[in-house]
Structures are given as structure tokens and as C-alpha cells.
Motif scaffolding. Structure first.
Motif, PDB file in Angstrom:
ATOM      1  N   UNK A  91       0.560  -1.532  -0.202  1.00 38.52           N
ATOM      2  CA  UNK A  91       0.153  -0.037  -0.148  1.00 38.52           C
ATOM      3  C   UNK A  91       0.793   1.292   0.190  1.00 38.52           C
ATOM      4  N   UNK A  92       0.827   1.927  -0.808  1.00 37.41           N
ATOM      5  CA  UNK A  92       1.336   3.396  -1.435  1.00 37.41           C
ATOM      6  C   UNK A  92       0.554   4.844  -0.838  1.00 37.41           C
ATOM      7  N   UNK A  93       0.876   5.543   0.104  1.00 35.44           N
ATOM      8  CA  UNK A  93      -0.323   6.803  -0.030  1.00 35.44           C
ATOM      9  C   UNK A  93       0.910   7.952  -0.474  1.00 35.44           C
ATOM     10  N   UNK A  94       0.324   8.559  -1.940  1.00 33.04           N
ATOM     11  CA  UNK A  94       1.404   9.566  -2.457  1.00 33.04           C
ATOM     12  C   UNK A  94       0.087  11.273  -2.358  1.00 33.04           C
ATOM     13  N   UNK A  95       1.213  12.282  -2.188  1.00 35.44           N
ATOM     14  CA  UNK A  95       0.521  13.525  -2.042  1.00 35.44           C
ATOM     15  C   UNK A  95       1.506  14.560  -3.203  1.00 35.44           C
ATOM     16  N   UNK A  96       1.379  15.174  -3.947  1.00 34.80           N
ATOM     17  CA  UNK A  96       2.383  16.164  -4.933  1.00 34.80           C
ATOM     18  C   UNK A  96       3.382  15.545  -4.634  1.00 34.80           C
ATOM     19  N   UNK A  97       3.581  14.470  -5.839  1.00 37.40           N
ATOM     20  CA  UNK A  97       4.313  13.588  -5.850  1.00 37.40           C
ATOM     21  C   UNK A  97       5.742  13.350  -5.107  1.00 37.40           C
ATOM     22  N   UNK A  98       4.844  12.961  -3.741  1.00 34.99           N
ATOM     23  CA  UNK A  98       5.595  12.341  -2.801  1.00 34.99           C
ATOM     24  C   UNK A  98       4.988  11.678  -2.169  1.00 34.99           C
ATOM     25  N   UNK A  99       5.901  10.826  -1.068  1.00 33.08           N
ATOM     26  CA  UNK A  99       5.090   9.223  -1.177  1.00 33.08           C
ATOM     27  C   UNK A  99       5.695   9.633   0.416  1.00 33.08           C
ATOM     28  N   UNK A 100       3.681   9.264   1.446  1.00 38.01           N
ATOM     29  CA  UNK A 100       3.854  10.271   2.711  1.00 38.01           C
ATOM     30  C   UNK A 100       3.830   8.722   2.683  1.00 38.01           C
ATOM     31  N   UNK A 101       3.893   7.323   2.556  1.00 41.80           N
ATOM     32  CA  UNK A 101       3.579   5.876   3.511  1.00 41.80           C
ATOM     33  C   UNK A 101       3.706   4.569   1.967  1.00 41.80           C
ATOM     34  N   UNK A 149       3.911  14.705   8.208  1.00 36.94           N
ATOM     35  CA  UNK A 149       2.825  15.386   8.974  1.00 36.94           C
ATOM     36  C   UNK A 149       2.839  16.442  10.273  1.00 36.94           C
ATOM     37  N   UNK A 150       2.069  16.995  10.762  1.00 38.22           N
ATOM     38  CA  UNK A 150       1.778  17.787  11.561  1.00 38.22           C
ATOM     39  C   UNK A 150       0.949  17.633  12.566  1.00 38.22           C
ATOM     40  N   UNK A 151       0.777  17.463  13.598  1.00 33.87           N
ATOM     41  CA  UNK A 151      -0.469  16.976  14.666  1.00 33.87           C
ATOM     42  C   UNK A 151      -1.198  18.040  14.975  1.00 33.87           C
ATOM     43  N   UNK A 152      -2.981  18.121  14.774  1.00 32.47           N
ATOM     44  CA  UNK A 152      -3.476  18.647  15.107  1.00 32.47           C
ATOM     45  C   UNK A 152      -4.082  18.734  16.456  1.00 32.47           C
ATOM     46  N   UNK A 153      -4.823  20.172  16.943  1.00 30.77           N
ATOM     47  CA  UNK A 153      -5.835  19.547  17.575  1.00 30.77           C
ATOM     48  C   UNK A 153      -7.059  18.671  17.669  1.00 30.77           C
ATOM     49  N   UNK A 177       1.837  17.772   5.709  1.00 31.67           N
ATOM     50  CA  UNK A 177       2.034  20.264   5.489  1.00 31.67           C
ATOM     51  C   UNK A 177       2.276  19.475   4.062  1.00 31.67           C
ATOM     52  N   UNK A 178       2.904  19.078   3.062  1.00 26.55           N
ATOM     53  CA  UNK A 178       2.459  20.187   1.477  1.00 26.55           C
ATOM     54  C   UNK A 178       1.364  19.482   1.237  1.00 26.55           C
ATOM     55  N   UNK A 179       0.582  18.864   1.243  1.00 22.97           N
ATOM     56  CA  UNK A 179      -0.745  19.238   0.683  1.00 22.97           C
ATOM     57  C   UNK A 179      -1.246  20.162   0.956  1.00 22.97           C
ATOM     58  N   UNK A 180      -0.902  21.013   2.363  1.00 20.86           N
ATOM     59  CA  UNK A 180      -1.829  22.501   2.831  1.00 20.86           C
ATOM     60  C   UNK A 180      -3.453  22.068   2.847  1.00 20.86           C
ATOM     61  N   UNK A 181      -4.491  24.098   2.601  1.00 21.81           N
ATOM     62  CA  UNK A 181      -5.414  23.098   3.260  1.00 21.81           C
ATOM     63  C   UNK A 181      -6.117  21.843   2.569  1.00 21.81           C
ATOM     64  N   UNK A 182      -6.135  21.641   0.944  1.00 23.18           N
ATOM     65  CA  UNK A 182      -6.436  20.379   1.016  1.00 23.18           C
ATOM     66  C   UNK A 182      -6.369  19.083   1.551  1.00 23.18           C
ATOM     67  N   UNK A 183      -4.953  18.494   2.686  1.00 19.73           N
ATOM     68  CA  UNK A 183      -4.465  17.838   3.666  1.00 19.73           C
ATOM     69  C   UNK A 183      -4.556  18.232   4.860  1.00 19.73           C
ATOM     70  N   UNK A 184      -5.439  19.202   5.622  1.00 23.85           N
ATOM     71  CA  UNK A 184      -5.692  19.140   6.793  1.00 23.85           C
ATOM     72  C   UNK A 184      -6.200  18.154   7.432  1.00 23.85           C
TER      73      UNK A 184
END
Length: 136
Positions: A28-38, A67-71, A88-95
Motif C-alpha cells: 500500500x502506497x500513499x502519495x501526495x504532490x509527487x511525494x510518497x507519504x507512506x 505530518x503535523x499533529x493538529x488539535x 504539510x506539503x498538501x496545504x489546506x486540502x490535507x488538513x
């Protein structure tokens, strides 16, 4: 006004709300913005009632530096309290695109130390069959 901090219910999966957790034999591979997240061969597939299956990926196979922890937090009576991360690299879409149950209910204890991703907040969650699958 009464405080209701501790009335979070815990429900046990059953015939009316089945939950199963199984090892996913695929990569299983997770990608976002050309980066492999997992990227993992150790994902767990959680199937819950009529919801689409969710891939839970071991934390060690996720690039936590992205990744950045949120509240943000939610509660599921079947799984427990979920904590969230933004990519983080996904901006608002990836909040709050990633969630984890750090102390899951007993029925789904195997998803501890795993992360799940909202499919619409990443570019892809791809399952690739292992070449050795089916070979005896």
C-alpha cells in the motif's frame, strides 16, 4: 449547565455493526504532490459495517516528517478516540487528512500505532498486488 466530558460510549462490534481487521497482503502506497507519504507491506484493512474499507498503515512506514499533529479529535464508540495530523506539503486540502487511534478499544486493538488517510485529501492510496501472491 452540566459537563458531559466522560459520557463517551463504548460499543462492541456485532451483527448489526460488524468490524473486521485483517492483514492486507498487498503493498500500500500513499502519495501526495509527487511525494510518497507512506509505503508498506504491513497494512491492516479495517472493514466496518457498510463503510468503504480503510487501510491502516504502521507508523514506522509513514514519513512522519511530512505530518503535523493538529488539535482536531473525534470519538467513535466502536474504535475509540482519534487524533489527527495534517500533511504539510498538501496545504489546506490535507488538513486533518490523517487519523490514528492511539489507545483503540479492545475490539480493534490491532490498529494501535497505525495511521489512516482520507482518500480525498491525498492523491492516491494505491494497493499493489505482491508478485509472490498466489505463488506456492
Amino acid at each position: 449547565m452540566s459537563e458531559k466530558m466522560s459520557d463517551k460510549s463504548i460499543k462492541i462490534p456485532g451483527p448489526d455493526h460488524p468490524i473486521s481487521v485483517e492483514h492486507n497482503p498487498s503493498r500500500v502506497v500513499v502519495t501526495l504532490g509527487g511525494k510518497t507519504i507512506a509505503d508498506t507491506r504491513n497494512a491492516l484493512t479495517l472493514r466496518e459495517a457498510s463503510y468503504p474499507p480503510v487501510q491502516y498503515i504502521p507508523r514506522k512506514d509513514v514519513d512522519m516528517s511530512l505530518l503535523q499533529r493538529t488539535d482536531h479529535a473525534t470519538h467513535c464508540p466502536y474504535k475509540g478516540d482519534a487524533s489527527y495530523y495534517s500533511i504539510i506539503p498538501g496545504g489546506e486540502r490535507s488538513k486533518n487528512a490523517v487519523w490514528t487511534y492511539e489507545a483503540p478499544n479492545a475490539a480493534v486493538s490491532s490498529i494501535k500505532d497505525h495511521l489512516a488517510f482520507y482518500p480525498d485529501r491525498v492523491d492516491g492510496i494505491e494497493e499493489m498486488a505482491s508478485p509472490e501472491a498466489g505463488a506456492f
